[in-house]
Structures are given as structure tokens and as C-alpha cells.
Design an enzyme around this catalytic site. Sequence first.
Site, PDB file in Angstrom:
ATOM      1  N   LEU A  89       0.746  -1.229   0.000  1.00 54.09           N
ATOM      2  CA  LEU A  89      -0.085   0.283  -0.009  1.00 54.09           C
ATOM      3  C   LEU A  89       1.066   1.352   0.156  1.00 54.09           C
ATOM      4  CD1 LEU A  89      -2.933  -0.974   2.507  1.00 54.09           C
ATOM      5  CD2 LEU A  89      -3.079  -0.592  -0.102  1.00 54.09           C
ATOM      6  N   ARG A  90       2.086   1.048   0.313  1.00 49.09           N
ATOM      7  CA  ARG A  90       3.308   2.198   0.193  1.00 49.09           C
ATOM      8  C   ARG A  90       2.752   3.287   1.175  1.00 49.09           C
ATOM      9  NH1 ARG A  90       6.099  -1.025  -2.283  1.00 49.09           N
ATOM     10  NH2 ARG A  90       6.127  -1.173  -4.758  1.00 49.09           N
ATOM     11  N   ASN A 114       6.921  -3.405   4.203  1.00 48.88           N
ATOM     12  CA  ASN A 114       8.121  -2.728   3.699  1.00 48.88           C
ATOM     13  C   ASN A 114       7.692  -1.279   3.000  1.00 48.88           C
ATOM     14  OD1 ASN A 114       6.795  -3.807   1.483  1.00 48.88           O
ATOM     15  ND2 ASN A 114       8.762  -4.097   0.249  1.00 48.88           N
ATOM     16  N   HIS A 132       9.675 -14.385   1.531  1.00 47.22           N
ATOM     17  CA  HIS A 132      10.020 -13.949   0.345  1.00 47.22           C
ATOM     18  C   HIS A 132      11.555 -14.760  -0.039  1.00 47.22           C
ATOM     19  CE1 HIS A 132      11.262 -10.858  -2.856  1.00 47.22           C
ATOM     20  NE2 HIS A 132      12.232 -11.380  -2.538  1.00 47.22           N
ATOM     21  N   ASP A 141       0.787  -9.380  -5.254  1.00 47.38           N
ATOM     22  CA  ASP A 141       2.075  -8.701  -5.203  1.00 47.38           C
ATOM     23  C   ASP A 141       1.893  -7.270  -5.570  1.00 47.38           C
ATOM     24  OD1 ASP A 141       4.246  -8.006  -4.142  1.00 47.38           O
ATOM     25  OD2 ASP A 141       5.520  -9.401  -5.427  1.00 47.38           O
ATOM     26  N   HIS A 162       4.404   1.752  -8.558  1.00 39.80           N
ATOM     27  CA  HIS A 162       5.538   2.631  -8.657  1.00 39.80           C
ATOM     28  C   HIS A 162       5.622   3.873  -9.330  1.00 39.80           C
ATOM     29  CE1 HIS A 162       8.490  -0.177  -7.002  1.00 39.80           C
ATOM     30  NE2 HIS A 162       8.057  -1.105  -7.699  1.00 39.80           N
ATOM     31  N   PHE A 194      11.436  -3.138  -9.201  1.00 35.02           N
ATOM     32  CA  PHE A 194      10.697  -4.485  -9.832  1.00 35.02           C
ATOM     33  C   PHE A 194       9.095  -4.361  -9.377  1.00 35.02           C
ATOM     34  CE2 PHE A 194      15.035  -6.004  -8.620  1.00 35.02           C
ATOM     35  CZ  PHE A 194      15.156  -6.771  -9.577  1.00 35.02           C
ATOM     36  N   GLY A 195       8.340  -4.601  -9.995  1.00 36.23           N
ATOM     37  CA  GLY A 195       6.923  -4.986  -9.629  1.00 36.23           C
ATOM     38  C   GLY A 195       5.812  -4.299 -10.670  1.00 36.23           C
TER      39      GLY A 195
HETATM   40 ZN   LIG Z   1       8.334 -10.366  -2.525  1.00 37.23          ZN
HETATM   41 ZN   LIG Z   2       5.774  -8.164  -2.302  1.00 35.60          ZN
END
Ligand SMILES: [Zn+2]
Ligand SMILES: [Zn+2]
Length: 432
Positions: free
Chosen positions: A66-67, A97, A182, A308, A312, A326-327
Site C-alpha cells: 500500500l506504500r 516494507n 520472500h 504482489d 511504482h 521491480f513489480g
Molecule cells: Zn516479495
Molecule cells: Zn511483495
Amino acid sequence: MTLLLRGGRLVDPQSGRDGIADLLVKDARIAAVGESAAADAPKNATVIDCTGMIVLPGLVDVHTHLREPGREDEETVASGTRAAAHGGFTAVCAMPNTLPVCDTGSHVRFLVERAEEQGVVRVYPVGALTARSKGEAIAEIGDMVAEGAVAFSDDGSDIADSGMMRRVMDYARGFGTTVIAHCEDAALVGKGVANEGVVSTRMGLPGWPAAAEEVMVARNIRLAELTGCRLHLAHISTAGSVALVRDSKARGIGVTAEVTPHHLFLTEDALETYDTNRKMNPPLRTAEDAAALLDGLLDGTIDCIATDHAPHAAHEKELEFEVAPFGTTGLETALPLVTTHLVHAGKFDWAGVARVLSIAPRAALGLPAVALEAGNIADITVLDPDASISVTREFFESRSRNSAFLGNELKGAAREVVVDGKLVLRDGTVGA
Ligand SMILES: [Zn+2]
Ligand SMILES: [Zn+2]
């Protein structure tokens, strides 16, 4: 609010239900299912015609970024939960994170309070395993459990030190909580950005071997066996990982696993245009890996699909491939991808969708079950199996647009979402 969902096809394998029935929601609970639902509905009830619709127990995404706090330019609790509702989810698990990392009770409390104020769907916090997710000191797991954290993870990386991983699993087991791993050996990944193989070589991209995931899947399963800790494997991406999970389940070890839509429905060949929206951690793999992931999902080796969802900022994804983050975003495309590529393709039925997007992910993390039965909490997803979805930049509620599926034409999407008895998505529109 009193709500009558009329004439939909209710599918819930928890009760063996699959048939047309009315469903009445009153005071945040399912008040009646079947013939009594319409009879018991008060005159002022909101009636939703669900003819031709599929009604499922509310979907949950157990892997969402969710950032907030820290990167509100990319996503917030408000925008991320709007995206979740748009995608058909009644709840998300928020990974820790953020900036700062969610590693104390007060950080968890912040998220819980923010979700109460601004969340459109339920938000279940996931706390960090180690302080600042640095893998060096155990985080305040007890405090975070007390504030409402449902599971723990250092997602974004793995804990390199196996002794530390053993200690955090021991500690987590004491609280009866789940460790979400992970699985990534950073030393084996090095500067890797694409699956190590023919494609990475041809494209001149540093390779990321399947083994970098599989050695940590094997280690983490072995440590779960040693400690008795419940282990959930995030975003497994290789045939070898599927085989390891299958073997460990056969031996009765308490392990569950998730797969993302992008690892199921895309392969490394999708990198041919150097599209950074397809740069993933772990990377997109081979067609053989994707086939093994689907087999694993079909036979129950892989318990659930998780997005996931990784928003970004555009200016970061517009960098060259090797330095872009990534993502991909995922909350709004997961269900349309599943209906298009699994249900309409004949690989999966609606009960399978309920299993992998609602029932099994809740069971994996020990979240409260939701079922389409009288007395249950009213968390419900109504989906239109034939809705046409064009994945354009305008399609998204998410604050970010970095979707690996931009340009896709999909069939099937959520039309209504009910959370705690309230309509948060109506006729495909959030908050209506
Ligand atoms: Zn991950
Ligand atoms: Zn993740």
C-alpha cells in the site's frame, strides 16, 4: 443498510453451495440465504439484481503493497483499498516494507487507524520479522500481534542468516502466527534482473537463476519443519519450487504457497520489448515454469493466488531496464485475468476461484473465514463473468499505472463488492 442480492448464482465450496439464490444482508451480517431472503427483506432494502452474476465469498489479497507511510505518491491506504474494491477484493494484507518499515506496535496501530478512517476494504497488517527488515535483530512481534498484525514477513528480501531465520520462526511460532517468506538468495541473484537462461543471454540482461529462489524455498521449509512454525511462501515462480512444496506437503509440514497472476500468465518472453512494467521480483520465468505453477494451483500444491500489487511512480519505471524498480500493480487485473485465462479457458470452475482467492488464502494466514451462510459477516464479491475489460491507463483506481497487463482485453470482473454489510463497489464503480 439492508441489502438484497437477488437471483445471483451463489458459489461457496465451504458449504457445498452452487446455485441460484437470493441473499439478504442486514446489520453487517448475512441475514438469510434462499427463499426466506426476499420474504424477510424490508420494503426499504436496497435491491441489486444479480441475474447472470456469480456471487462469491469476499476475495482477499494476502500480498499487497500500500506504500503508506512514505511513498504516498505511489499509493495510499485510500487509493490502494479503492483499487482493491475495484478489483473485487473485500480485504488486503498490507506488506510491511513501507518507509519506515512496519516493525513496531505503533506502526501497526498507525495502519489500523488509517484503514479505519480511509480504507474502502479491510486492511490486515503484516509486520516485519526483523527490525527495519535488515535481518539482524528480531522485531517487536508480540507488540505487533497485540495491535493487530496477522502475519510477519521481511518481504522485499529474504533473511540471509539461517540462524536468524530459525530464531524468528521460533519466536513467531510462540505467538501462533505465520511467517511469510520472500525466498531469494541475494548472493545468487547478484545484479540479476531477468530469469537466467536463453532470453536473458539474448537480451544481454544479468541473469537471476531459478536456484536463487529454490535454495531458499528448501531452507525455509526445512526451518519450518525444525521449528514447527507455520510458513507461507510468497510468490513462488519456478517448477522446482512447486516440486519442493508438493514434497513438503506430502510429508505433512505446515507450509502454504501463493502464486501471482503475472507468474501464471506471463513468461520471460514478455521482456522482449524491455518493458519495465514486466520487470519482477522474482523474475518472469519460462513457459515450463508457468505450466508447473498452473499444475500446482490445480492440484492444490499452491494454495492461493496473491497479487504482489507493487505500485511504482512513472518516473522510476521509465528508467532503463536494469535500474528500474521491480513489480507490477495487480489488484485490479487479478480477477479479470483469472476469469479470462482460467475459467473461460475451461481450466477452473467458480468454486476453484472461491478456493484460490477467498478460502485458501484466509486459511493460510489464519484470517477469519467468510462464507455465504446466514449469520456470517457480509463480505461478498459479485462478479459479472462476461464483463469486457480494457486494461488502459484510465482503467485504474490505483495511484500508479505500472501494470504488466496494459493493453490486455479481458472478460469478467467484479460488479459489486460488499464489505461488512456495506456496498463499496456498485455497478463497477467504487464508493457508489
Ligand atoms: Zn516479495
Ligand atoms: Zn511483495
